[in-house]
Design a protein around this motif. Structure first.
Motif, short mmCIF file in Angstrom:
data_model
loop_
_atom_site.label_atom_id
_atom_site.label_comp_id
_atom_site.label_asym_id
_atom_site.label_seq_id
_atom_site.Cartn_x
_atom_site.Cartn_y
_atom_site.Cartn_z
N LYS A 25 -17.15 25.70 -82.35
CA LYS A 25 -17.60 26.40 -83.08
C LYS A 25 -19.31 26.06 -82.49
N LEU A 26 -19.74 25.40 -82.16
CA LEU A 26 -21.04 25.36 -80.86
C LEU A 26 -20.84 26.03 -79.98
N TYR A 27 -19.53 26.02 -79.40
CA TYR A 27 -19.42 26.61 -77.78
C TYR A 27 -18.81 28.08 -77.80
N SER A 28 -19.05 28.63 -79.09
CA SER A 28 -18.49 30.23 -79.34
C SER A 28 -19.87 31.01 -80.49
N SER A 32 -25.62 30.35 -80.53
CA SER A 32 -25.84 28.33 -79.96
C SER A 32 -25.96 28.53 -79.12
N PRO A 33 -27.51 27.62 -78.92
CA PRO A 33 -27.12 28.13 -77.07
C PRO A 33 -25.83 27.34 -76.45
N LEU A 34 -25.49 26.53 -77.13
CA LEU A 34 -24.55 25.67 -76.45
C LEU A 34 -23.17 26.89 -75.67
N THR A 35 -23.60 28.05 -76.78
CA THR A 35 -22.59 29.31 -75.99
C THR A 35 -22.44 29.48 -74.48
N HIS A 36 -24.21 29.58 -74.16
CA HIS A 36 -24.60 29.94 -72.59
C HIS A 36 -24.16 29.06 -71.86
N PRO A 38 -22.17 26.19 -68.89
CA PRO A 38 -20.94 26.87 -67.67
C PRO A 38 -19.79 26.22 -69.16
N LEU A 39 -18.85 27.20 -68.83
CA LEU A 39 -17.20 26.57 -69.20
C LEU A 39 -17.25 26.65 -70.94
N GLN A 41 -16.75 28.66 -72.41
CA GLN A 41 -15.44 29.47 -73.85
C GLN A 41 -14.05 28.25 -73.49
N ARG A 42 -13.70 27.84 -72.12
CA ARG A 42 -13.01 26.69 -72.10
C ARG A 42 -13.18 25.56 -73.01
N VAL A 43 -13.69 25.40 -73.28
CA VAL A 43 -14.83 23.48 -74.01
C VAL A 43 -14.63 24.04 -75.92
N SER A 44 -14.71 25.73 -75.55
CA SER A 44 -14.86 25.61 -77.45
C SER A 44 -13.41 26.37 -77.43
N ALA A 45 -12.49 26.70 -76.48
CA ALA A 45 -10.89 27.32 -76.83
C ALA A 45 -10.09 25.96 -76.53
#
Length: 432
Positions: A25-28, A32-36, A38-39, A41-45
Motif C-alpha cells: 500500500k505504501l507503494y500504491s 504516499s511519496p513512494l508511489t512516485h 521509479p518501479l 508499481q512493480r514493487v507494489s505488485a
C-alpha cells in the motif's frame, strides 16, 4: 507432527504477510511519496503477490443479499434451517413486497444443494446458488471444518453423511429436488436408495453433477491415487491430529492443507501462470482482472479439514471396494439398492474436460437406477467444461443451468406412485 509444523509455519509467515500488505500500500497509495518513485508499481505488485501467497485464508461468506426473480430484484436472507455437529442446513430466504414476484416465488420448486465435503467450503457453490435463486427456493449443506468440532461430538463416518442427507430431505419434505455436486453424488444416491427401500419420503428429482458414482470408468489422477495406494497407506500418511489451538484439538483429520496441496500439484503450471498474470494485471492497473483473480483464489485457498473416519471410509467404499456399484454397501444393517428408486426423475451431468471425475463416472447412475423409467432419465455432456465449469462460470450460466432449471420444472407434478404389486416386489428384493 506435520500438522504442527504447518501451524508453526503459518504463525511465522503471518507477520510477513501483514508486512507485505502494508508495504504494498505504501507503494500504491496516491498520498504516499513512494508511489512516485521509479518501479513503484512493480514493487507494489510484487509485495501484494507475496502477501497473497503467504496469508491465511479464512472461510468465505456466501454474501448473497439479493436475487432477480422475473425481472424483479428481491432481498435474500441466509437462515439456518437445521444444525448438526458437522453440518448446518442453510436456507436462502427471499423477500419482496412486489405482489407478482411474491406469487411467482411461492409457486417455484424447492432445491436442496448437497455441497461437497472434500476440502473446500460450500461457498465454492456460491454461483450455483445465485443462479438457482432466480427460479427456486434454495437450501444448501454447509459442512463444518472438522478442526472446529470438539472431540466430545464423536466421530463422523461416510454413513453419517448419508444419514444427514436423509434427515435434510425429510426436513424439507417430498417436494424437494436434490442437486449433488462432485463427491456427494455417491452418498446422496445411497440416501435416496435407502429411503426408497424403506418407502420413505422421496425427492421429486435428482441432479448429479461430476461425481464418482463408478470410479472405475475413465480413472483420473485422483482415482488412481486412491486405487493404487493401500488403505493402510492413507491411514499412516495423510491422517493427523488437530493441534491444541483449535476447538477440535486431538481429533483425527485429513487436513485441508494437504488436499489443497494435492489440487495445486495437479496443475502447477496453470497456477504459476495465473499468479504471474495477476502480477502483470497489477502493474498495468487492470483492476477488473486482478479482482477476478482475488475472488477465485480467496475461495480456492480457503480449505477445511475432513474427519478422518469419513475420509478413509470414502477412499475404501468409493475408490477401492466400489461398494455402491457392486451392491455391497451396507448402512445400519440395510444394503444400498439404487434399483429400488422408482419415482424421482434423474439427470446426470458431466464435463468434457473434467480431470477429477472422468467421463462415464456420473452417467453410471442410470445403470444402477433401473427402477426409474427411461422416460424420466436424462444425461447432459458439457462441451469444453472442466470440473468447476459444470457448476460455475460462463458455461454453467449459459449451458448447464438452463438444462437443470428446465429439468426440475418439467418434473414438479408428483410422479406416478408404484402399484401395490411393484411396491411389494421392492420390499421383497430389499429383504432378500
Amino acid at each position: 507432527m506435520l500438522y504442527q509444523l504447518y501451524e508453526a509455519q503459518r504463525a511465522l509467515l503471518s507477520p510477513f504477510a501483514e508486512f507485505a500488505s502494508a508495504s504494498s500500500k505504501l507503494y500504491s497509495h496516491p498520498l504516499s511519496p513512494l508511489t512516485h518513485t521509479p518501479l513503484s508499481q512493480r514493487v507494489s505488485a510484487g509485495l501484494d503477490l507475496m502477501h497473497r501467497l503467504s496469508k491465511e485464508y479464512e472461510k468465505p461468506q456466501f454474501d448473497i443479499t439479493s436475487a432477480t426473480v422475473g425481472g424483479v430484484d428481491v432481498a435474500v436472507q441466509e437462515q439456518v434451517a437445521l444444525t448438526k455437529p458437522f453440518c448446518r442446513l442453510l436456507r436462502f430466504k427471499r423477500f419482496t413486497d412486489n405482489l407478482p414476484a411474491l406469487t411467482r416465488m411461492k409457486d417455484q420448486a424447492t432445491v436442496l444443494v448437497v455441497a461437497p465435503l472434500s476440502g473446500h467450503h460450500s461457498t465454492l457453490l456460491r454461483e450455483t446458488v445465485r443462479s438457482l435463486l432466480m427460479d427456486h427456493k434454495v437450501y444448501i449443506t454447509d459442512w463444518t471444518d472438522a478442526r472446529m468440532v470438539p472431540l466430545e461430538e464423536g466421530p463422523f463416518h461416510l454413513n453419517d453423511y448419508v444419514g444427514y442427507v436423509r434427515e435434510f430431505i425429510r426436513h424439507i419434505g417430498p417436494q424437494v429436488n436434490v442437486i449433488s455436486v462432485c463427491q456427494p453424488t455417491v452418498p446422496v444416491l445411497a440416501a435416496v436408495s435407502l429411503m426408497a427401500s424403506s418407502d420413505d419420503v422421496m425427492p421429486r428429482t435428482m441432479t448429479m453433477m461430476g461425481g464418482p458414482i463408478d470410479a472405475r470408468r475413465s480413472p483420473t489422477a485422483v482415482n488412481n491415487l486412491a486405487m493404487n495406494k493401500s488403505f493402510g497407506w492413507f491411514e499412516r500418511n495423510v491422517i493427523y491430529n488437530v493441534p491444541v489451538n483449535y476447538p477440535g484439538a486431538g481429533r483425527r483429520v485429513y487436513p485441508g492443507f494437504l488436499q489443497h496441496t494435492g489440487f495445486v500439484a495437479m496443475n502447477p503450471d496453470r497456477h504459476l501462470s495465473s499468479h504471474y498474470d495477476y502480477f502483470l494485471d497489477l502493474v498495468r492497473g487492470d483492476d477488473e482482472s486482478a479482482d477476478a483473480h482475488r475472488s477465485f483464489y480467496d475461495e480456492y485457498n480457503a480449505v477445511l479439514d475432513m474427519p478422518a473416519e469419513y475420509y478413509l471410509d470414502t477412499v475404501k467404499t468409493v475408490f477401492q471396494d466400489f461398494a455402491l456399484v457392486n451392491g455391497t454397501w451396507e448402512v445400519e444393517g440395510q444394503f444400498v439398492r439404487p434399483q429400488d428408486i422408482t419415482t424421482p426423475a434423474l439427470l446426470t451431468i458431466e464435463g468434457e474436460l473434467d480431470d477429477i471425475s472422468g467421463a462415464g463416472q456420473t452417467r453410471a447412475a442410470h445403470e444402477l437406477c433401473t427402477g426409474i423409467p427411461k422416460s424420466r432419465q436424462f444425461h447432459y455432456d458439457v462441451t469444453g467444461a472442466g470440473h468447476y465449469g459444470i457448476f460455475s462460470g460462463r458455461r454453467w450460466r449459459e449451458n448447464v443451468y438452463p438444462q437443470v432449471r428446465d429439468f426440475i420444472a418439467s418434473h414438479q407434478a408428483p410422479a406416478p406412485k408404484r402399484t401395490a404389486r411393484k411396491a411389494s416386489s421392492a420390499r421383497e428384493l430389499a429383504t432378500s
